[in-house]
Design a protein around this motif. Sequence first.
Motif, PDB file in Angstrom:
ATOM      1  N   THR A 162      -7.372  -2.228 -12.554  1.00 26.95           N
ATOM      2  CA  THR A 162      -6.266  -2.960 -11.941  1.00 26.95           C
ATOM      3  C   THR A 162      -5.751  -4.035 -12.882  1.00 26.95           C
ATOM      4  N   ASN A 163      -6.684  -4.758 -13.519  1.00 27.37           N
ATOM      5  CA  ASN A 163      -6.293  -5.841 -14.441  1.00 27.37           C
ATOM      6  C   ASN A 163      -5.529  -5.296 -15.641  1.00 27.37           C
ATOM      7  N   THR A 164      -5.996  -4.169 -16.193  1.00 30.05           N
ATOM      8  CA  THR A 164      -5.361  -3.630 -17.394  1.00 30.05           C
ATOM      9  C   THR A 164      -4.048  -2.927 -17.097  1.00 30.05           C
ATOM     10  N   ALA A 165      -3.880  -2.488 -15.836  1.00 25.80           N
ATOM     11  CA  ALA A 165      -2.677  -1.723 -15.474  1.00 25.80           C
ATOM     12  C   ALA A 165      -1.622  -2.542 -14.746  1.00 25.80           C
ATOM     13  N   THR A 166      -1.835  -3.854 -14.644  1.00 25.85           N
ATOM     14  CA  THR A 166      -0.920  -4.683 -13.848  1.00 25.85           C
ATOM     15  C   THR A 166       0.509  -4.583 -14.356  1.00 25.85           C
ATOM     16  N   ALA A 167       0.678  -4.670 -15.660  1.00 28.85           N
ATOM     17  CA  ALA A 167       2.028  -4.637 -16.221  1.00 28.85           C
ATOM     18  C   ALA A 167       2.727  -3.320 -15.920  1.00 28.85           C
ATOM     19  N   ALA A 168       1.964  -2.235 -16.004  1.00 26.38           N
ATOM     20  CA  ALA A 168       2.558  -0.922 -15.739  1.00 26.38           C
ATOM     21  C   ALA A 168       2.844  -0.723 -14.260  1.00 26.38           C
ATOM     22  N   ALA A 169       2.015  -1.343 -13.423  1.00 26.73           N
ATOM     23  CA  ALA A 169       2.150  -1.127 -11.978  1.00 26.73           C
ATOM     24  C   ALA A 169       3.319  -1.891 -11.389  1.00 26.73           C
ATOM     25  N   GLU A 170       3.618  -3.055 -11.927  1.00 28.57           N
ATOM     26  CA  GLU A 170       4.618  -3.924 -11.317  1.00 28.57           C
ATOM     27  C   GLU A 170       5.984  -3.258 -11.158  1.00 28.57           C
ATOM     28  N   PRO A 171       6.496  -2.590 -12.191  1.00 33.69           N
ATOM     29  CA  PRO A 171       7.807  -1.988 -12.004  1.00 33.69           C
ATOM     30  C   PRO A 171       7.805  -0.813 -11.039  1.00 33.69           C
ATOM     31  N   GLN A 172       6.623  -0.267 -10.699  1.00 33.73           N
ATOM     32  CA  GLN A 172       6.551   0.863  -9.792  1.00 33.73           C
ATOM     33  C   GLN A 172       6.208   0.432  -8.377  1.00 33.73           C
ATOM     34  N   GLY A 173       6.223  -0.876  -8.097  1.00 31.85           N
ATOM     35  CA  GLY A 173       5.806  -1.368  -6.792  1.00 31.85           C
ATOM     36  C   GLY A 173       6.569  -0.743  -5.649  1.00 31.85           C
ATOM     37  N   THR A 174       7.888  -0.576  -5.849  1.00 30.35           N
ATOM     38  CA  THR A 174       8.698  -0.019  -4.766  1.00 30.35           C
ATOM     39  C   THR A 174       8.538   1.488  -4.633  1.00 30.35           C
ATOM     40  N   SER A 175       7.813   2.129  -5.548  1.00 27.00           N
ATOM     41  CA  SER A 175       7.689   3.582  -5.506  1.00 27.00           C
ATOM     42  C   SER A 175       6.919   4.047  -4.282  1.00 27.00           C
ATOM     43  N   LEU A 176       6.183   3.190  -3.627  1.00 26.62           N
ATOM     44  CA  LEU A 176       5.505   3.557  -2.390  1.00 26.62           C
ATOM     45  C   LEU A 176       6.502   3.790  -1.265  1.00 26.62           C
ATOM     46  N   LEU A 177       7.731   3.342  -1.457  1.00 28.71           N
ATOM     47  CA  LEU A 177       8.763   3.520  -0.443  1.00 28.71           C
ATOM     48  C   LEU A 177       9.892   4.431  -0.924  1.00 28.71           C
ATOM     49  N   LYS A 178       9.617   5.226  -1.945  1.00 33.62           N
ATOM     50  CA  LYS A 178      10.659   6.157  -2.371  1.00 33.62           C
ATOM     51  C   LYS A 178      10.841   7.228  -1.292  1.00 33.62           C
ATOM     52  N   PRO A 179      12.009   7.857  -1.223  1.00 35.52           N
ATOM     53  CA  PRO A 179      12.360   8.721  -0.093  1.00 35.52           C
ATOM     54  C   PRO A 179      11.320   9.783   0.254  1.00 35.52           C
ATOM     55  N   GLU A 180      10.748  10.461  -0.769  1.00 34.32           N
ATOM     56  CA  GLU A 180       9.786  11.522  -0.468  1.00 34.32           C
ATOM     57  C   GLU A 180       8.554  10.994   0.250  1.00 34.32           C
ATOM     58  N   LEU A 181       8.096   9.812  -0.145  1.00 31.95           N
ATOM     59  CA  LEU A 181       6.920   9.234   0.500  1.00 31.95           C
ATOM     60  C   LEU A 181       7.257   8.719   1.892  1.00 31.95           C
ATOM     61  N   VAL A 182       8.417   8.094   2.048  1.00 33.60           N
ATOM     62  CA  VAL A 182       8.827   7.644   3.374  1.00 33.60           C
ATOM     63  C   VAL A 182       8.929   8.833   4.328  1.00 33.60           C
ATOM     64  N   ALA A 183       9.449   9.955   3.811  1.00 34.19           N
ATOM     65  CA  ALA A 183       9.587  11.161   4.636  1.00 34.19           C
ATOM     66  C   ALA A 183       8.231  11.674   5.109  1.00 34.19           C
ATOM     67  N   VAL A 184       7.240  11.672   4.204  1.00 37.21           N
ATOM     68  CA  VAL A 184       5.924  12.182   4.601  1.00 37.21           C
ATOM     69  C   VAL A 184       5.206  11.192   5.516  1.00 37.21           C
ATOM     70  N   TYR A 185       5.461   9.884   5.348  1.00 36.55           N
ATOM     71  CA  TYR A 185       4.893   8.896   6.282  1.00 36.55           C
ATOM     72  C   TYR A 185       5.418   9.153   7.702  1.00 36.55           C
ATOM     73  N   PHE A 186       6.743   9.339   7.805  1.00 38.95           N
ATOM     74  CA  PHE A 186       7.338   9.575   9.120  1.00 38.95           C
ATOM     75  C   PHE A 186       6.862  10.901   9.706  1.00 38.95           C
ATOM     76  N   LEU A 187       6.781  11.921   8.853  1.00 40.96           N
ATOM     77  CA  LEU A 187       6.312  13.224   9.316  1.00 40.96           C
ATOM     78  C   LEU A 187       4.888  13.129   9.854  1.00 40.96           C
ATOM     79  N   TYR A 188       4.056  12.347   9.178  1.00 45.51           N
ATOM     80  CA  TYR A 188       2.664  12.220   9.618  1.00 45.51           C
ATOM     81  C   TYR A 188       2.586  11.457  10.935  1.00 45.51           C
ATOM     82  N   PHE A 189       3.473  10.477  11.102  1.00 48.95           N
ATOM     83  CA  PHE A 189       3.543   9.779  12.389  1.00 48.95           C
ATOM     84  C   PHE A 189       3.846  10.773  13.509  1.00 48.95           C
TER      85      PHE A 189
END
Length: 417
Positions: free
Chosen positions: A208-235
């Motif tokens: 986590t410590n070594t990957a912080t810089a790489a992770a920061e710009p991808q923070g919003t990727s947890l809410l990209k459309p494909e993932l939001v769609a599968v979250y809703f589908l699972y609900f």
Amino acid sequence: MEIKNHSGVEYWKKLVVILCLGWVAIWIYRTVLTPIYPEIQSALGDISDTQIGLIATFYFAAYCGGQIPASIVVEKMGQKLTLLCGFSLFTIGTLVIANAASINMVYAGSLLSGLGCATFFCSAYSLSGEHVPQERRAFASAIVNSGSAVGMGIGLVGSSVLVKNMDMAWNNVLYISAAIIFAMVIVFALVIKPNQAAKHATEAKADTNTATAAAEPQGTSLLKPELVAVYFLYFCTCYGYYMIVTWLPSYLQTERGFEGAAIGGASALVAMIAVPGALFFSSLADKFKAKAVKMVVTLEIAGALMLAFTVLSPNTTALMISLLVYGFLGKMALDPILISYVTERAPKVRMARALAVFNLAGMSSSIIAPPLTGLISDLTGSKAIGFYLSAGLLVAGAVFFVLINLRASKKPEVQTA
């Protein structure tokens, strides 16, 4: 790698077995009360269906709320200690329900049990991800998940036979459930290796410590459309599943004329048929990964039809066929495919968090489905609308999921042009 190779194949196989047993214990508890709701209502006084539905709501609210804190505890304390503490709390909560003299005490016990169970998902799947070979993970995941169907069957049939056929007091089945849960505490203590958990926690922190810089710009990727769609589908998928888990025994008894052990037996068949379904579709998904979206949509639409046919069926035979097909094609079959879908699309540095959000999305439906179906029953005198609502959500989730994936599949073509 040295530790993994030294522990060899036998250790990961042991893990798969005990994680499966963990789900068995959890699902025995989750379903042991549902066939005997009328007895609980009689014992505790003038209790409505809505109040009974809230038993599951309190449990699942605590379970959902505990997901993120539990994952933090796993990172700091390791899986073994987290599971030991969680299942000890789970045992205490079950004993509180067993000694309950009011519905409020049942709610309190459900909260404690839910918090205890919240430690299992993140601990179990981080352990399996750490030790199970990658080429076996989908099938191993199906085996682990099958424990929920086995536990569901045991809980439904066991409580039906013991209480309805053998006139056992309803709270005694909770004492039995508590004994099973505590037995898992002992199993976890004996089988899980604490040094592996500690090593994983240390490595995860370093990564986590070594990957912080790489992770920061991808923070919003947890809410990209494909993932939001599968979250809703699972609900949507879990909504129908937990509506069935909570209210099917009551529906069969009060609206379809089932009696005694037949109530739990019919419900248990739905759970047991899910095991071969999960194993079949998980192996199929491994072979045809490119067709995962089509497979998911097909299963969801078929499940929606079966839920509707359950209410529309004119006789017991048609009813049971609808329920068995739903069990074979339902949540258990979809779980390995959807989990694989998430892991392939979530950024690696956010994998655990993506899976936590995915699980939270699905389990949040378990807070809504039981009391809402109970309220529908109180208002209309029937749970039929609850089945139709579940079927409608499955169709809505499938349509949204396929539209988002079609849109995503066209993006590379536009960029190339």
